[in-house]
Design a protein around this motif. Structure first.
Motif, PDB file in Angstrom:
ATOM      1  N   SER A 146      31.672 -40.920 -95.418  1.00 24.45           N
ATOM      2  CA  SER A 146      31.111 -41.002 -94.070  1.00 24.45           C
ATOM      3  C   SER A 146      29.837 -41.843 -94.037  1.00 24.45           C
ATOM      4  O   SER A 146      29.677 -42.726 -93.190  1.00 24.45           O
ATOM      5  CB  SER A 146      30.828 -39.581 -93.574  1.00 24.45           C
ATOM      6  OG  SER A 146      30.340 -39.571 -92.264  1.00 24.45           O
ATOM      7  N   TYR A 175      35.170 -40.413 -90.563  1.00 24.15           N
ATOM      8  CA  TYR A 175      33.736 -40.175 -90.734  1.00 24.15           C
ATOM      9  C   TYR A 175      33.299 -38.973 -89.916  1.00 24.15           C
ATOM     10  O   TYR A 175      33.966 -38.545 -88.970  1.00 24.15           O
ATOM     11  CB  TYR A 175      32.920 -41.425 -90.398  1.00 24.15           C
ATOM     12  CG  TYR A 175      32.924 -41.873 -88.964  1.00 24.15           C
ATOM     13  CD1 TYR A 175      31.955 -41.418 -88.060  1.00 24.15           C
ATOM     14  CD2 TYR A 175      33.865 -42.785 -88.493  1.00 24.15           C
ATOM     15  CE1 TYR A 175      31.928 -41.851 -86.745  1.00 24.15           C
ATOM     16  CE2 TYR A 175      33.855 -43.230 -87.174  1.00 24.15           C
ATOM     17  CZ  TYR A 175      32.889 -42.758 -86.304  1.00 24.15           C
ATOM     18  OH  TYR A 175      32.861 -43.185 -84.998  1.00 24.15           O
ATOM     19  N   GLY A 176      32.166 -38.417 -90.291  1.00 24.51           N
ATOM     20  CA  GLY A 176      31.638 -37.256 -89.577  1.00 24.51           C
ATOM     21  C   GLY A 176      32.447 -36.008 -89.862  1.00 24.51           C
ATOM     22  O   GLY A 176      33.200 -35.929 -90.840  1.00 24.51           O
ATOM     23  N   PRO A 181      39.617 -35.947 -85.560  1.00 24.63           N
ATOM     24  CA  PRO A 181      40.492 -37.060 -85.968  1.00 24.63           C
ATOM     25  C   PRO A 181      41.636 -36.599 -86.869  1.00 24.63           C
ATOM     26  O   PRO A 181      42.752 -37.109 -86.767  1.00 24.63           O
ATOM     27  CB  PRO A 181      39.550 -38.023 -86.701  1.00 24.63           C
ATOM     28  CG  PRO A 181      38.319 -37.245 -87.000  1.00 24.63           C
ATOM     29  CD  PRO A 181      38.222 -36.179 -85.965  1.00 24.63           C
ATOM     30  N   ASN A 202      40.009 -42.025 -82.431  1.00 24.08           N
ATOM     31  CA  ASN A 202      38.541 -41.962 -82.506  1.00 24.08           C
ATOM     32  C   ASN A 202      38.107 -41.506 -83.897  1.00 24.08           C
ATOM     33  O   ASN A 202      38.800 -40.771 -84.595  1.00 24.08           O
ATOM     34  CB  ASN A 202      38.000 -40.958 -81.488  1.00 24.08           C
ATOM     35  CG  ASN A 202      38.092 -41.466 -80.071  1.00 24.08           C
ATOM     36  OD1 ASN A 202      39.173 -41.531 -79.497  1.00 24.08           O
ATOM     37  ND2 ASN A 202      36.960 -41.829 -79.475  1.00 24.08           N
ATOM     38  N   GLN A 203      36.918 -41.941 -84.285  1.00 21.60           N
ATOM     39  CA  GLN A 203      36.219 -41.435 -85.477  1.00 21.60           C
ATOM     40  C   GLN A 203      36.912 -41.784 -86.795  1.00 21.60           C
ATOM     41  O   GLN A 203      36.830 -41.043 -87.763  1.00 21.60           O
ATOM     42  CB  GLN A 203      36.015 -39.918 -85.355  1.00 21.60           C
ATOM     43  CG  GLN A 203      34.704 -39.439 -85.981  1.00 21.60           C
ATOM     44  CD  GLN A 203      34.351 -38.042 -85.543  1.00 21.60           C
ATOM     45  OE1 GLN A 203      34.284 -37.756 -84.344  1.00 21.60           O
ATOM     46  NE2 GLN A 203      34.131 -37.153 -86.498  1.00 21.60           N
ATOM     47  N   SER A 249      26.681 -43.982 -83.125  1.00 20.25           N
ATOM     48  CA  SER A 249      27.158 -42.744 -83.742  1.00 20.25           C
ATOM     49  C   SER A 249      26.763 -41.508 -82.948  1.00 20.25           C
ATOM     50  O   SER A 249      27.356 -40.442 -83.131  1.00 20.25           O
ATOM     51  CB  SER A 249      26.605 -42.609 -85.176  1.00 20.25           C
ATOM     52  OG  SER A 249      27.042 -43.669 -85.977  1.00 20.25           O
ATOM     53  N   PRO A 271      33.133 -42.287 -82.110  1.00 25.73           N
ATOM     54  CA  PRO A 271      33.340 -40.880 -82.467  1.00 25.73           C
ATOM     55  C   PRO A 271      33.942 -40.079 -81.316  1.00 25.73           C
ATOM     56  O   PRO A 271      33.853 -40.482 -80.153  1.00 25.73           O
ATOM     57  CB  PRO A 271      31.928 -40.387 -82.782  1.00 25.73           C
ATOM     58  CG  PRO A 271      31.026 -41.286 -81.998  1.00 25.73           C
ATOM     59  CD  PRO A 271      31.703 -42.617 -81.966  1.00 25.73           C
ATOM     60  N   GLY A 332      26.307 -35.276 -86.463  1.00 23.29           N
ATOM     61  CA  GLY A 332      25.992 -35.634 -85.087  1.00 23.29           C
ATOM     62  C   GLY A 332      24.741 -34.937 -84.591  1.00 23.29           C
ATOM     63  O   GLY A 332      24.301 -33.938 -85.148  1.00 23.29           O
TER      64      GLY A 332
END
Length: 631
Positions: A146, A175-176, A181, A202-203, A249, A271, A332
């Motif tokens: 990430s 990521y995240g 996702p 997304n993401q 982000s 995201p 986040g």
């Protein structure tokens, strides 16, 4: 103690797969951590989500990458893909100190033993899988992937590295926090869509051939970063890139990001919006055993598990946006809170643990006291681009009520099986200081603080002012140290009122960008004057995807592009760190020489007293910390 059947855990061995009657595995997860089936460990969460969606999942935990690679081959080729993570920490942060010394232990390994994962574990694992199974897709996730998803500075090699997708050769990166996702990826996988065709989720991030057109999806706008090659030539372009990545982000309506790297284009899709309560609950309410896999029994306890096995994580995310911290970059800035029902259900589950003695070690989160905090008018949040909701001042749209948290503490306390529930996570003290946080109309902050201090402190309370110099604190995105002093005053008054003696433990960082040697000497003097003798200290480590890392490498702040002085050599870093330990006899002569050289007799007097008082043993040197020792 009743032994649980082995099939209560996700399979770690071929025999466990056969025990379930499976003839093949749909997805194989490869992790740098030992397998602990608990919601605080990412591999367990991802594996349980896959299982809940009907997929047959097996885990390769801490495979041997040095032998004939039998660990990577034990389940054969999965039907759909491999999932790869370095574990709960970046493998380089896990392996090395701020001075780049190899650590002697690993908290995510049985017995705390070091040496069970490689450096750059995500890259090493993926390279091996791609050689063994070139036609099987690899999906990356976890904090290492990430935070290294775009061109980033690697402190351990002292150079810029491209997106981890380039060196790993993986097909896609999540990521995240990966639940949203992942569920979409699994939905498409079930429909027969190959990973290489999933370009509108997304993401996720992936590499695209620069010679073919990149399709538009979901009405996303696209922002192009300076290429990896341009960043290698120009540090300022790298710094400017970071600002774009950080802002995008943390937006609800974010743009797609692209970056050319060689003959490929890195594509980072926007995201997902932060998970709502029901989505967060869904992750935490999966059927975890909450224990390490039984195969580790003879190898000793897993320190990271021992630390959290009687703790409850109540929320994710952090709106502090601290320059040195990776929490908001990965989780986040918007808080994703669990429902009271889900938290209380987990507390009840903990009480069934065979070793439970009635004490919850932590009711917390990334910051202990951000539970249920969000924007009063979320349409304003939807347009916001600020990386922090509380720096330089607290946003007037932020609801900082501590009432939901206070009420939840009381409900946990009401469980007859709970003797005491402690808060072990760090408390964001500035939210509790009225001079900084004006939003305390009904006194709920004071009610929370009294409840916290009288019911939930396990001997001492951790807070993180991080520094005393205002210039450094501005770079850190932290409030002025004067607010910590006000918090301590408030804390001490509550202690006196209830006849308590629970030390406040402040955390500080040395060598952070914007901090000079005299600032560290002043930090030592200020904290000494307040009665602190610091033991838990941290030397700054530039970790990827942080403002401070960008400043360390480029010498400029990515938002202003103005120069910021930073200690970089080992001697400079050690010099700053030593001031923490002014009370140690072996450092006294060194401090005297350094402060004389800096022409700061005022700091010398405050730290060591006059030479006369030192020789005679009269007060002037130890009046504050001698009292601390008696506690």
């Amino acid at each position: 103690m009743i032994e649980r059947p082995l099939t209560d855990w996700l399979p770690l061995t071929k025999q466990e797969v056969e025990k379930r009657g499976w003839d093949e595995v749909d997805i194989v997860l490869v992790s740098g951590d030992a397998y602990v089936d608990h919601p605080a460990f990412g591999t367990a969460v991802i594996g349980r989500i896959m299982e809940s969606e009907g997929f047959r999942v097996a885990i390769i935990a801490q495979p041997n990458w040095k032998d004939d690679l039998r660990d990577f081959k034990k389940f054969g080729k999965p039907k759909y893909f491999f999932g790869v993570t370095a574990g709960c920490m970046d493998s380089m942060v896990n392996h090395y100190t701020a001075n780049k010394r190899l650590r002697s232990n690993d908290s995510y390994t049985p017995g705390g033993e070091a040496g069970f994962r490689p450096d750059y574990a995500t890259i090493v694992y993926t390279n091996i899988l791609k050689k063994l199974y070139p036609d099987v897709p690899v999906l990356l996730g976890g904090i290492e992937a990430s935070l290294r998803r775009v061109t980033h500075y690697d402190y351990w090699q002292d150079k810029l590295m491209p997106s981890i997708l380039v060196d790993a050769g993986a097909d896609m990166l999540v990521y995240g926090m990966g639940e949203q996702p992942l569920r979409e990826i699994l939905r498409l996988t079930r429909m027969g869509v190959p990973l290489a065709s999933m370009r509108n989720i997304n993401q996720v991030a992936f590499l695209h051939d620069a010679n073919t057109e990149l399709r538009e999806y979901n009405n996303w706008n696209t922002v192009a970063l300076a290429s990896h090659e341009e960043c290698l030539e120009d540090k300022i372009k790298y710094a400017a890139n970071f600002k774009i990545v950080e802002v995008e982000s943390n937006k609800w309506q974010a743009n797609r990001i692209t970056q050319q790297v060689g003959d490929q284009v890195l594509v980072i899709n926007p995201p997902f919006k932060t998970m709502d309560e029901a989505e967060v609950d869904k992750s935490f309410d999966l059927p975890y055993t909450r224990m390490p896999h039984p195969k580790y029994k003879k190898r000793g306890p897993i320190p990271a598990y021992e630390m959290i096995k009687f703790s409850v994580n109540m929320h994710r995310g952090c709106f502090g946006g601290c320059s040195f911290c990776t929490i908001s970059a990965h989780q986040g800035k918007f808080i994703a809170s669990r429902s009271e029902t889900s938290v209380l259900k987990e507390v009840e589950e903990i009480t069934k643990h065979p070793e439970f003695k009635g004490y919850i070690s932590d009711l917390g989160g990334p910051s202990a006291n951000m539970y249920k905090m969000k924007g009063k008018d979320e349409s304003i949040c939807a347009r916001c681009q600020s990386p922090s909701c509380i720096h330089p001042v607290i946003c007037s749209n932020l609801d900082t009520s501590h009432k939901p948290l206070t009420e939840l503490y009381r409900k946990v306390d009401a469980n007859p099986k709970i003797k005491k529930a402690f808060v072990g996570s760090g408390v964001r003290y500035d939210l509790l200081v009225d001079d900084f946080n004006k939003n305390n109309e009904d006194g709920n902050h004071d009610e929370y603080m009294e409840q916290l201090v009288t019911r939930h402190v396990s001997g001492r309370l951790k807070v993180a002012p991080e520094h005393t110099a205002d210039d450094t604190l501005r770079v850190m995105r932290k409030p002025s140290f004067k607010y910590f002093k006000l918090f301590k005053k408030k804390y001490d008054l509550i202690q006196q009122k209830h006849n308590l003696n629970q030390p406040l433990i402040p955390y500080f960082i040395s060598s952070h960008p914007g901090c000079e040697e005299a600032d560290m000497a002043n930090l030592a003097a200020e904290t000494k004057d307040m009665g602190f003798q610091l033991e838990q200290v941290q030397d700054f480590t530039p970790t990827p995807m942080t403002v401070a890392e960008v400043i360390y490498y480029t010498g400029v702040h990515p938002y202003t592009l103005k120069p910021v002085k930073t200690a970089k050599t080992r001697d400079e870093k050690q010099a700053q760190n030593r001031y923490f330990f002014w009370y140690k006899p072996e450092y006294k002569d060194w401090i005297r020489q350094r402060l004389t050289k800096l022409n700061r007799p005022d700091l010398l007097e405050r730290l060591l007293g006059s030479p006369k008082s030192e020789k005679t043993g009269k007060p002037g040197f130890s009046r504050n910390f001698s009292k601390k020792k008696k506690r």
